[in-house]
Design a protein around this motif. Structure first.
Motif, short mmCIF file in Angstrom:
data_model
loop_
_atom_site.label_atom_id
_atom_site.label_comp_id
_atom_site.label_asym_id
_atom_site.label_seq_id
_atom_site.Cartn_x
_atom_site.Cartn_y
_atom_site.Cartn_z
N UNK B 95 0.82 -1.19 0.00
CA UNK B 95 0.00 0.00 0.00
C UNK B 95 0.86 1.25 0.00
N UNK B 96 1.83 1.24 0.91
CA UNK B 96 2.65 2.44 1.05
C UNK B 96 3.52 2.66 -0.18
N UNK B 97 3.96 1.55 -0.77
CA UNK B 97 4.86 1.71 -1.92
C UNK B 97 4.13 1.87 -3.25
N UNK B 98 2.78 1.87 -3.21
CA UNK B 98 2.03 2.00 -4.46
C UNK B 98 2.40 3.28 -5.21
N UNK B 99 2.44 4.39 -4.47
CA UNK B 99 2.78 5.67 -5.09
C UNK B 99 4.13 5.62 -5.78
N UNK B 100 5.20 5.27 -5.04
CA UNK B 100 6.52 5.16 -5.67
C UNK B 100 6.54 4.23 -6.87
N UNK B 101 5.77 3.12 -6.82
CA UNK B 101 5.80 2.18 -7.95
C UNK B 101 5.18 2.82 -9.19
N UNK C 190 -20.10 -2.29 -7.61
CA UNK C 190 -20.09 -2.08 -6.16
C UNK C 190 -18.73 -1.68 -5.61
N UNK C 191 -17.70 -1.70 -6.45
CA UNK C 191 -16.37 -1.34 -5.95
C UNK C 191 -16.40 0.07 -5.40
N UNK C 192 -15.66 0.27 -4.34
CA UNK C 192 -15.62 1.58 -3.72
C UNK C 192 -14.78 2.52 -4.59
N UNK C 193 -15.46 3.49 -5.20
CA UNK C 193 -14.76 4.41 -6.09
C UNK C 193 -13.71 5.21 -5.35
N UNK C 194 -13.91 5.36 -4.03
CA UNK C 194 -12.94 6.14 -3.26
C UNK C 194 -11.57 5.51 -3.26
N UNK C 195 -11.54 4.18 -3.36
CA UNK C 195 -10.25 3.51 -3.39
C UNK C 195 -9.52 3.89 -4.68
N UNK C 196 -10.29 4.00 -5.77
CA UNK C 196 -9.66 4.43 -7.01
C UNK C 196 -9.21 5.88 -6.92
N UNK C 197 -10.00 6.68 -6.21
CA UNK C 197 -9.58 8.08 -6.03
C UNK C 197 -8.27 8.12 -5.28
N UNK C 198 -8.15 7.27 -4.26
CA UNK C 198 -6.90 7.24 -3.50
C UNK C 198 -5.74 6.92 -4.42
N UNK C 199 -5.94 5.94 -5.31
CA UNK C 199 -4.87 5.56 -6.23
C UNK C 199 -4.52 6.72 -7.15
N UNK C 200 -5.55 7.47 -7.55
CA UNK C 200 -5.33 8.61 -8.44
C UNK C 200 -4.46 9.66 -7.75
N UNK C 201 -4.77 9.94 -6.49
CA UNK C 201 -3.98 10.97 -5.81
C UNK C 201 -2.55 10.50 -5.58
N UNK C 202 -2.33 9.18 -5.66
CA UNK C 202 -0.98 8.68 -5.48
C UNK C 202 -0.21 8.65 -6.79
#
Lengths: 366, 372, 572
Positions: B95-101, C190-202
């Motif tokens: 989880x934590x390394x997702x951004x760096x990856x 049903x997937x939580x779109x917020x999880x995708x938002x989190x990935x986007x901000x990363x």
């Protein structure tokens, strides 16, 4: 009314998970008791043991001196109130409340009487014909209370009963709930994660951690006289100052803290022993150095932060420990960073514990 | 390590206004809290800053560079959500390394940073665990580490502590501020909890209906709320309705039930006002102590009921027929607690927040007293 | 006084019922119920398969000589088996590959975008699953393989695609890809779109998010759907009989051998097919969680390009276009054909080649056999549905409520067996157990059709019910128990009302599946005919317009049940 007793109850899930460890306590007739503790502390398991949906691995449970730990839930004569109500959606309010007496095989006329009585006990007579989907959250919770009354249950189990209510309504409902339980003469056990709720609604509170009973007492007991480090830590905010006993011969023991010494409550710990002084943050007073100050520790101000309800004054003591005092929002003196101050300690408002073998950090682990 | 500016930003969802003509600026390394109730536009603002939604109009600048049309993935931000939003199928470490990856950073460096962060946040040893195996507090710590590990310059947090228990919330408020300040991040933290905002932030922006109604340091806002809305949002108040009168060049508030209270105000004589006093500023003493007190107003009364509510005693009082509530820290000596005892109430003239009584509606202060 | 009498009667009946329910809720009774439930399951579902295995083991000598060492044919039978299995596997592999591409993108479109006609598309996508495969196969054959369909666009006199591998693949894709779509569509929605938002901000672009975050979350279901699609293609009979021509897949071989009463070779081939399916099922169950696709590498530039709006839009519209051209239009072409050939041949104008003559006027009175088969089909489907509801409800309850994780896992896996093994092989093993080679209780005919249909529709009935049971929060039961309800009383008063829509969904699924089955029916039917089989008969007799009539009728029925199913599941 029913008296409830747990005698050395242990519940192990699977092979290893000890959800509840050697739990013993007595809840008296008509008492309102809350269970609090960090998540995973065993409070829900304790409630389920009471209900009979979980059976103990070891130990005994008594209702009015009758052993019940093997009785199924149907025979325990209790009422369940859930966070999400569990009002049967396909029945209207009247039918929901009539459910208990109906499945108990009561006569129609008797059921009618019971339902009428229960409805009026929660002031819901007007909503008898409504269906659950038409009711608000507080109304639903009232129906579930009425259902318990109609079933003539003597023990009320409440699982986060206010969890689904808005913050604003919650306080009002707390008052209603306690009043209702007392009027109906129920013995109530209330599980909550909100300690303010537990403290204001209950006669007694049980603090659990890692499946063990830490302390059981009145709200006053927990706040003013915690019997151990964990309660001091968990209920409200406290600081922990390390030292050792210099003199234990008087009403207050003298404790060496760094190069200074202070008097604290005598807890019967003998001279030379290492101790931890636990003090709630509201009980500290911070003053400018003055000859008239008594029983204090010297320190330097780290910060003086204004928080509306009160101020938080953070002080680095001479022994390098940091304490934080909560003082009146409008306390006249404002402190500057690095200013030397006296942290006044009221010995009657301290608690003194033996230094835990495993260290303070470990003994506070949740 | 970045300054942030929003210029006249609006966002509409169909006909519903999310935020309206909102301008704000945040200095490098500043910790700002956005405080407001649900529906005040906090999340919309956070999402616009993050690039998760685009504004209907207006512009967003990071370090004076217009980023309005830059998507979230390219903004170099860290975002912490109320519901953690950890990736359920990845271990804490992944989880934590997702951004760096996904940003193709040097993983050996990122891993070191990640471990340092885990250390700082007291969650060492959970690297191989999955999100469903750790507690809520730990989840939010992981989310925090994840948000800042890949060189985020701006940390945006949308009510990050809302879902946590009081005790954990308390601990994390301290940890959050410390971490942000230690790393020198610029931080925006939305919350509905006044105490939390005051505890973490250098500066607070109070939101109402998609607009900023007041901003300032916690102390400035507390001592001088611009409106009843702000005063009520900051905490519980007792309200006195009445008229300003002047006697011997001193201003007094003559209340509806004929209390004469010395107050400090710019309103002239004859103005109809409502005066709010925060419950914690109403000091209550046993009657015997009244001779030693030094207050602008000392009023006798009766204690109806005292209740211990954690760090405060909640006292219900009766002063000349008016029922009111007061909070006293339990640390105070000799708080009167026996029902029906004679008490005195002390209030200074600057304890009153005075508003002209025109059309502004009282939100809660009246209701909460009548309910008791 | 009268009122009291009434009350007395009421209280007497209520108390008696409560007493009986309490008695029946006793542990011993409940245990007996569990044992009966599992026994029925074993007898009907597992029994035949196990018996087949046992027989092959016992009579290995005879089978060996027939399969490998026939005095006349040598090992020709075995070679044919290998050929047919090879073809089946090849077809299933290719079909599954396309299923994944089309299935995933359509699922994504349906789950994530809101556009006009989304609901219609949603229903249409499910349709090939509900339509009997023989009707579907016939329609697709008409479209691609005859001069009535697509070749008209090119003014050609022959079909574009002749019977054979390619046509089998085209047909199989049509009815298997919905398994993929269906298995993940709901979960993606049903997937939580917020999880995708989190990935986007990363810092992750949309394609990377889909690949690294969203798809792994539907992994198990996707795998389950894929296996279902694969085994469905592997085991399909009805449509394949029509479109295969001389290229026989394994299930078709079973049917033809069975017609020639070559019992030993049929048994052996059935067993091989069953084993392949079971291996697949087991592998998936065991490894589903562990399959970590090599998805940690990132290709930032490439994925950014794939994430661009242009690319994603092209992809979405392409998948919908493919659906219409390759699935929807061919699947329903038979209706157009029916109108073309309504009362005369569109080519020669010959009345006797038209549908009206063939069905209603010709001396063999096809309409009588159609009506007869239709009634048989309905009777079978109704009986099968009722029986299955009775035996599947306790099983669903058992699976949903058991606290024994091992038992739950085992039953959960076993339930799926009839779903994935080829129905002709299943039909054969039922014939083998119940018929003259086994217990000798039944002979091919109406009853045996019913037994075989119960067997392969069982899972269709249990699955939705397990879902329905799982969806009921336990607090309702606990509340009821706390007030003194016995288990059975709580089941009657609290659980059943929650179950309504689940029961209806299960009934419709079971009914539809029974109506449309071909493979197993052909094996066990004796002289009876169900309508999908009759359709195959008409096809083999080259009376296409009559076949088209039967096919259209079937499509209509399944479409109606699908709409009903949608309506019911929406009520929830």
């Amino acid at each position: 009314m029913t008296e409830i007793q747990f005698k050395h109850v242990t519940k192990i899930f699977g092979k290893k998970v000890e959800a509840v460890k050697d739990l013993s306590f007595i809840i008296e007739d008509g008492e309102y008791v809350s269970l609090i503790g960090p998540s995973g502390c065993g409070k829900t398991t304790t409630l389920r043991l009471l209900a009979g949906t979980v059976l103990p691995t070891r130990g005994k449970i008594f209702f009015d001196n009758e052993e019940v730990e093997k009785l199924p839930i149907q025979k325990r004569n209790l009422g369940f109130v859930f966070q999400h109500f569990a009002i049967f959606p396909h029945m209207n309010v009247w039918e929901n409340i009539a459910y208990g007496p109906t499945v108990k095989g009561k006569r129609k006329s008797e059921i009618e009487e019971l339902v009428e009585h229960s409805l009026s006990s929660v002031q819901m007579k007007k909503r008898a014909e409504s269906f659950p989907s038409e009711l608000s959250a507080p109304e639903l919770q009232k129906v579930s209370l009425a259902r318990v009354i109609a079933a003539e249950a003597k023990i009320l189990l409440l699982d986060e009963p206010l969890g689904a209510l808005d913050q604003k309504i919650r306080e009002e409902f707390q008052f209603f709930l306690r009043d209702f339980v007392k009027k109906q003469g129920l013995t109530a056990i209330h599980v909550t994660h909100d300690q303010a709720e537990a403290l204001s609604i209950s006669d007694k509170v049980i603090v659990l951690n890692k499946g063990q009973l830490i302390q059981m007492g009145t709200p006053e007991d927990l706040i003013f006289s915690p019997t151990n480090l964990f309660t001091s830590f968990f209920v409200g905010e406290s600081d922990f100052i390390e030292g050792y006993i210099l003199d234990d011969s008087t009403r207050f023991s003298k404790v060496r803290v760094g190069l200074e010494s202070v008097y604290v409550q005598n807890a019967g710990i003998s001279k030379g022993e290492r101790v931890v002084i636990a003090i709630r943050r509201e009980f500290f007073d911070v003053k400018k150095p003055n000859k008239n100050n008594e029983n204090f520790l010297t320190g330097k101000i780290i910060s003086d932060k204004f928080l509306g309800l009160f101020r938080r004054v953070k002080v680095l003591l001479k022994n390098q420990q940091i304490i934080e005092a909560k003082i009146h929002a409008k306390s006249p003196i404002k402190f500057k960073e690095n200013e030397t101050v006296h942290v006044i300690i009221d010995p009657s408002r301290t608690r003194c514990f033996e230094f835990p073998k495993e260290g303070i950090q470990k003994s506070l682990e949740m | 390590m970045v300054s942030v500016r929003m210029e006249k930003v609006s966002k509409n969802y169909g006909k519903v206004v999310g935020i309206k003509d909102l301008s704000l600026s945040i200095k490098d390394g500043e910790y700002v809290a956005i405080l407001g109730p649900t529906g005040a536009g906090k999340t919309t603002t956070m999402y616009i800053l993050a690039g998760l939604i685009s504004p209907s109009s207006g512009k967003v600048f990071f370090d004076d560079v217009d980023v309005t049309n830059i998507p979230a993935e390219d903004r170099q931000i860290g975002f912490v959500f109320e519901e953690y939003n950890l990736f359920p199928r990845m271990s804490v470490e992944k989880n934590i390394l997702f951004g760096p990856i996904v940003k193709n950073l040097d993983l050996s460096v990122s891993r070191k940073v990640a471990y340092e962060l885990l250390n700082l946040l007291n969650i060492k040893g959970k690297e191989k665990n999955y999100p469903d195996e750790i507690s809520g507090g730990q989840k939010q710590r992981v989310a925090l580490a994840r948000a800042i590990v890949s060189n985020a310059k701006l940390l945006i947090m949308d009510d990050p502590l809302r879902a946590l228990d009081a005790k954990i919330r308390d601990i994390l408020q301290v940890e959050l501020r410390k971490l942000v300040k230690d790393l020198g991040l610029t931080c925006i933290h939305a919350t509905h909890d006044t105490h939390e905002a005051m505890r973490v932030a250098d500066r607070i922006l109070i939101f109402k209906d998609g607009q900023i109604v007041q901003e300032g340091t916690p102390e400035e806002i507390y001592n001088n709320p611009y409106s009843i809305y702000v005063a009520d949002f900051l905490g519980e108040n007792v309200s006195f309705k009445g008229k300003i009168v002047v006697e011997n060049e001193e201003k007094y508030l003559l209340t509806e039930n004929n209390l004469k209270l010395r107050v400090q105000t710019d309103f002239s004589s004859g103005t109809n006002v409502v005066a709010l006093v925060p419950l914690e500023l109403i000091d209550v003493y046993n009657k015997e102590e009244s001779s030693n007190l030094n207050y602008d107003n000392i009023i006798p009364g009766k204690l109806i009921q005292a209740k211990l509510i954690g760090e405060f005693f909640e006292l219900i009082l009766d002063i000349s027929g008016m029922k009111l509530k007061a909070y006293e820290l339990i640390g105070k000596k000799n708080v009167p607690t026996s029902p029906n005892s004679e008490i005195v109430v002390g209030m200074d003239k600057d304890d009153f927040r005075i508003f002209e009584l025109k059309n502004e509606k009282l939100i809660n202060s009246e209701k909460s007293i009548e309910d008791e | 006084m009268i009122r009291t009498d009434k009350e007395d009667i009421e209280i007497f009946f209520r108390k008696t019922r409560l007493k009986i329910e309490t008695l029946l809720s006793r542990k011993s009774v409940v245990l007996a119920g569990k044992v009966i439930t599992i026994s029925i399951f074993i007898l009907i579902i597992i029994g035949p398969i196990f018996y087949l295995l046992l027989q092959i083991f016992l009579y290995w000598g005879e089978i060996y000589s027939k399969v490998f060492n026939d005095p006349i044919l040598g090992n020709e039978a075995f070679l044919m088996m290998l050929r047919s299995i090879g073809l089946s596997l090849k077809v299933a592999g290719i079909v599954t590959f396309f299923d994944l591409i089309v299935g995933i993108s359509i699922a994504w479109v349906l789950a994530r975008y809101d556009f006009k006609g989304r609901k219609v598309l949603d229903t249409l996508v499910d349709m090939p699953m509900a339509v009997p495969t023989s009707a579907l196969g016939f329609s697709i054959y008409l479209f691609w393989g005859t001069n009535n369909g697509i070749s008209r666009l090119f003014n050609s006199n022959v079909g574009l695609v002749s019977q054979g591998t390619l046509l089998i693949i085209l047909t199989h894709i049509a009815f298997t890809f919905p398994y993929v779509t269906r298995s993940i569509k709901g979960i993606i929605a049903d997937l939580d779109l917020n999880i995708e938002k989190a990935a986007k901000t990363l810092g992750a672009p949309p394609f990377t998010i889909a690949r690294m975050i969203s798809l792994p979350m539907v992994k198990e279901s996707l795998l389950a759907g894929t296996v279902l699609a694969f085994t469905r293609s592997l085991g399909e009979t009805g449509a394949t009989l029509i479109v295969s021509g001389v290229y026989q897949t394994a299930p078709v071989v079973i049917v033809s051998w069975m017609k020639g009463l070559k019992i030993p070779t049929t048994a052996f081939l059935s067993l091989i097919l069953i084993v392949i399916s079971l291996l697949l099922l087991t592998a998936v169950r065991l490894f589903a969680r562990r399959v970590g696709l090599p998805w940690n590498k990132v290709f930032p530039r490439f994925e950014r390009k794939l994430s661009s709006k242009k690319v994603s839009r092209t992809r979405d519209s392409l998948s919908i276009t493919l659906f219409f051209v390759f699935v929807f239009i061919p699947a329903l072409f038979v209706i157009i054909y029916l109108f073309q050939w309504w009362n005369k041949s569109p080519f020669s104008g010959d009345n006797e080649a038209g549908m009206i003559y063939q069905v209603f006027q010709a001396p063999d009175k096809k309409i009588d056999s159609i009506i007869h088969a239709f009634i048989t089909s309905i009777e079978v489907a109704l009986i099968v549905t009722i029986v299955n509801l009775i035996i599947a409800t306790p099983m669903a309850l058992l699976i949903s409520k058991t606290k024994d994780d091992k038992l739950k896992g085992l039953l959960d896996t076993l339930i799926d067996i009839p779903l994935i093994i080829p129905s002709s092989a299943l039909g054969f093993s039922i014939f083998f157990l119940w018929g003259s080679n086994g217990l000798h209780l039944l002979s091919p005919g109406f009853l045996m059709i019913i037994v075989s249909h119960i067997s392969f529709t069982y899972a269709y009935c249990v699955r939705p019910l397990v879902g329905a049971f799982d969806a009921i929060p336990t607090m309702y039961d606990e509340a009821a128990f706390a007030f003194g309800s016995s288990k059975l009383t709580a089941f009657r008063t609290v659980t059943i009302p929650f179950l309504k829509s689940g029961l209806i969904a299960a009934s419709i699924m079971t009914f539809t599946r029974s109506m449309s089955e071909t493979g197993a029916t052909i094996i066990v039917q004796g002289v009876e005919r169900t309508i999908p089989v009759l359709l195959v008969d008409f096809f083999e007799a080259s009376t296409f317009p009559a076949a088209a009539f039967a096919a259209s009728l079937l499509i209509l029925i399944s479409f109606l049940s699908l709409l009903l199913l949608r309506y019911v599941s929406k009520e929830r």
